[in-house]
Scaffold this active site. Structure first.
Site, PDB file in Angstrom:
ATOM      1  N   GLU A  78      -6.316  -7.937  -1.702  1.00 30.50           N
ATOM      2  CA  GLU A  78      -7.050  -8.068   0.725  1.00 30.50           C
ATOM      3  C   GLU A  78      -8.683  -7.854   0.601  1.00 30.50           C
ATOM      4  OE1 GLU A  78      -4.800  -5.086   3.085  1.00 30.50           O
ATOM      5  OE2 GLU A  78      -3.369  -6.048   1.921  1.00 30.50           O
ATOM      6  N   GLU A 101       0.396  -1.574   0.087  1.00 30.14           N
ATOM      7  CA  GLU A 101      -0.032   0.414   0.124  1.00 30.14           C
ATOM      8  C   GLU A 101       0.923   1.258   0.144  1.00 30.14           C
ATOM      9  OE1 GLU A 101      -3.225  -0.386   3.142  1.00 30.14           O
ATOM     10  OE2 GLU A 101      -4.051  -1.159   1.890  1.00 30.14           O
TER      11      GLU A 101
HETATM   12  C1  GLA Z   1      -4.245  -2.919   4.583  1.00 29.55           C
HETATM   13  C2  GLA Z   1      -3.047  -3.636   4.956  1.00 29.55           C
HETATM   14  C3  GLA Z   1      -3.238  -4.917   5.351  1.00 29.55           C
HETATM   15  C4  GLA Z   1      -3.741  -4.315   6.916  1.00 29.55           C
HETATM   16  C5  GLA Z   1      -4.797  -4.115   5.905  1.00 29.55           C
HETATM   17  C6  GLA Z   1      -5.921  -4.494   7.297  1.00 29.55           C
HETATM   18  O1  GLA Z   1      -4.988  -3.469   2.980  1.00 29.55           O
HETATM   19  O2  GLA Z   1      -2.496  -3.720   3.301  1.00 29.55           O
HETATM   20  O3  GLA Z   1      -1.702  -5.860   6.354  1.00 29.55           O
HETATM   21  O4  GLA Z   1      -3.176  -3.733   7.519  1.00 29.55           O
HETATM   22  O5  GLA Z   1      -5.222  -2.971   5.699  1.00 29.55           O
HETATM   23  O6  GLA Z   1      -7.316  -4.209   6.553  1.00 29.55           O
END
Ligand code: GLA
Ligand code: ZN
Length: 679
Positions: free
Chosen positions: A314, A155
């Site tokens: 995710e 991210e």
């Molecule tokens: C982000 C991060 C993950 C985790 C999620 C929790 O997407 O990439 O490492 O912290 O949030 O929702």
């Protein structure tokens, strides 16, 4: 046409982030997890995202002895690995010895060590540590039979205002303005308030306590920061490649992300992936509306590489833990959200996370495997049930969406609109406007792509460019050519006001000759208070009827109108003047909506555009979403019922991919049900 992302995988990917480094002293956990993963139909895990301190506990002491056997064992059990570079978070020893790795905030103050996603993209010391780490990773794991792809960092986001970044910004500007400071002064209109610069090294980032009123500087800073993050990402990819990595690369994007221009970044990665965290069952929006916003995001990410599937890297099994209110998804919602991603073109359903971490800030975040550790939790059962369904529909992997409608969404346009001292900061709502237009097409069962003004437009019969305030070079001509050749192009108020440097277009809006394409000029844009009551009157040519429609937020006064008038203002000082127009131009039409309305209120315009474009449509019942994916020899129509009531659709024919039944006419969709019709 079929474009499978991973030839090794038979079907779709199901999996998520997995952090076995947290459990190394409890080997029975790994055994248990593998058993449970297989039960849930999980065929991939993402590892190593935050493993730097385990890989290299002290400087120079790199060992992957903990990871290697885990990866092998997973592979032996049919579970593939997506391997991350661990650059999203740094060990304490690294920041202690190389403080330049830590970012500076918008006042130029250096962070203390901690948290994550906060490294300086330009620190040479950090880059060197990253180079050593990524080289070692690639040397060890490249070409491992269980390795699917490389997940670059995590991210990417944010800006760094350190001295190194300040100097890089100056260099970047010198390149952009041909090492000619006067060129920059002209582009930024710096004579205003005596902001003229004598040399590039006088220029600072837009510090919170410094120069942040030169709009060209603000915009170039965001462009630079996009370049800087991309430069870091490319450095990591390059390092992996040099060390022998051949697998595809991705980096996980975020919804409606603001900091960087994803159109720019995406040129340098192989596969698009994003992290999808819907806020279901909230108190201000129906689930159907909220899911449409998800769909818009899926479309945005899909359209970054429209010729191949994307990945939902995710999503949360059950619940997240970082919102003001963390509400669990109600039974059945997990499958709906996951299938929506597949419907929109994702070849994966992945989670954060497979197993909950026992301690620290994410210990209460949803996971496939909860602290109780069993296969009979509600969430585990929903995940496993989805896993079985994904297996059944595996043949959709590699199929792609092919859409005929697109919405223009430029990052610099977003930034410029928000930074413009005009309109009302309460109601600019560029993103929301794009989503509402997307939703309106979805009501007709037509899914738009979300593209940029620099994309290839040749596949689209209709393009909507709401609030295209900034015109990149040559865009006036591109629109003119597009319409002349038969395209349907729709714009709104606040279009074509400035050039790429944010200088007002002279001679009337929309600039770059677009006044001729639209057959009008805009002279005033008026901002309404929330309780102002203004209406327009629309003439529906097909129905032969007039009706009155409320306007909110913005209304433009048009002049020199030669286009056909579809609607006129009804009251206040604009009464009688044109509000919506259509201009026949070459083989196509250019539509202009000079005021903001609810999109369903101007449905007539959508029908007109779709008819002119020769696109066949059927209006869907409220809460039903339709997406289509195409394979070489099959078409998959996804129907999603986002309602809690059973809904019936008629005129549906083909084979139900999940049940194998033939549908001949009526399709019954129960609460949250997803049906995939193959034909
Ligand atoms: C982000 C991060 C993950 C985790 C999620 C929790 O997407 O990439 O490492 O912290 O949030 O929702
Ligand atoms: Zn920096």
């Amino acid at each position: 046409m079929s474009k499978k992302l991973f030839p090794q995988i038979d079907g779709l990917l199901h999996g998520g982030d997995y952090n076995p480094e947290q459990w190394l002293d409890m080997p029975e956990i790994l055994e248990k997890d593998i058993k449970l993963m297989k039960e849930a139909g999980i065929n991939t895990v993402t590892m190593g995202v935050f493993s730097w301190a385990t890989h290299e506990p002290t400087e120079g002491n790199i060992s992957f002895d903990w990871l290697s056997p885990i990866m092998d064992k997973l592979y032996d059990n049919g579970i593939y690995t997506i391997l991350a570079t661990p650059t999203g978070a740094r060990p304490a020893w690294l920041d202690e010895k190389y403080p330049s790795a830590m970012r500076c905030d918008e006042r130029g103050v250096r962070n203390h060590h901690g948290v994550r996603h906060n490294h300086c993209m330009q620190s040479p010391e950090y880059r060197e540590k990253v180079r050593i780490m990524d080289t070692a990773l690639a040397k060890k794991f490249a070409n491992h039979p269980g390795l699917l792809m490389w997940h670059i960092s995590n991210e990417f986001g944010g800006y760094c205002y350190c001295d190194t970044c300040r100097k890089k910004f100056q260099e970047w500007l010198a390149n952009r303005y041909d090492h000619d400071i006067n060129k920059l002064n002209k582009a930024w209109w710096t004579t205003f308030w005596s902001h003229t610069f004598n040399s590039f090294d006088q220029i600072d980032p837009p510090y919170a306590n410094g120069e942040n009123c030169v709009l060209g500087l603000n915009l170039d800073w965001k462009r630079f920061s996009t370049w800087s993050a991309t430069d870091f990402m490319r450095f990591e990819i390059d390092t992996l490649r040099k060390a022998g990595a051949t697998e595809p690369t991705t980096t996980n994007y975020m919804e409606m992300f603001y900091d960087y221009d994803y159109h720019y970044m995406s040129q340098f990665i192989d596969v698009i992936s994003w992290d999808n965290y819907p806020e279901m069952h909230n108190s201000w929006q129906s689930d159907a509306e909220h899911l449409l916003e998800r769909s818009f995001n899926h479309a945005l990410f899909r359209s970054l590489k429209p010729d191949q599937p994307f990945m939902m890297m995710e999503s949360a099994p059950g619940v997240v833990n970082w919102r003001p209110y963390n509400k669990y998804r109600r039974p059945g919602m997990h499958k709906l959200i996951s299938m929506q991603a597949v419907a929109a073109g994702s070849d994966t359903v992945q989670y954060f996370q497979i197993r909950k971490s026992r301690g620290s800030s994410e210990q209460w975040h949803g996971a496939v495997i909860d602290h109780i550790g069993t296969n009979d939790t509600r969430i585990f059962k929903e995940v496993a049930s989805l896993g079985a369904d994904l297996k059944n529909i595996g043949e959709v992997a590699g199929s792609i969406s092919k859409n005929q409608v697109a919405i223009l969404f430029d990052w610099d346009n977003r930034w410029a609109i928000d930074d413009a001292w005009a309109l009302s900061n309460e109601t600019k709502n560029f993103d929301k406007t794009c989503i509402e237009i997307y939703n309106e097409f979805m009501r007709f069962g037509i899914e738009p792509d979300i593209i940029s003004s620099d994309s290839d437009w040749s596949n689209y019969k209709i393009i909507c460019a709401p609030m295209l305030y900034v015109l990149h070079d040559g865009i006036g001509e591109k629109i003119s050519d597009y319409v002349e050749a038969g395209g349907q192009f729709a714009s709104t108020y606040f279009t074509g006001y400035v050039n790429k440097d944010l200088l007002a277009n002279l001679g009337g809006f929309p600039g770059q000759g677009l006044d001729k394409v639209f057959g009008l000029k805009s002279e005033e844009i008026d901002t309404l208070y929330p309780d102002d009551r203004v209406t327009i009157n629309i003439y529906d040519k097909v129905k032969g009827t007039y009706h009155s429609v409320p306007v909110h937020d913005y209304q433009e006064m048009l002049r020199d109108v030669t286009a056909d008038i579809i609607a006129r203002y009804e009251n206040d000082y604009l009464a009688g003047k044109p509000a919506i127009t259509a201009n026949a131009y070459g083989e196509g039409h250019a539509y202009y909506v000079a005021c903001r309305t609810a999109q369903p209120d101007i449905e007539y315009l959508y029908r007109e555009m779709l008819d002119k474009a020769g696109i066949v449509y059927t209006k869907l019942p409220i809460g039903i979403e339709k997406h289509i994916r195409y394979a070489d020899d099959a078409q998959y129509d996804f129907y999603l019922n986002t309602n809690t009531d059973t809904t019936f659709l008629t005129g549906i024919h083909g084979r139900d991919l999940l049940t194998g039944e033939d549908i001949d006419g009526t399709l019954e969709l129960k609460k949250y049900q997803v049906t995939i019709i193959k034909h």
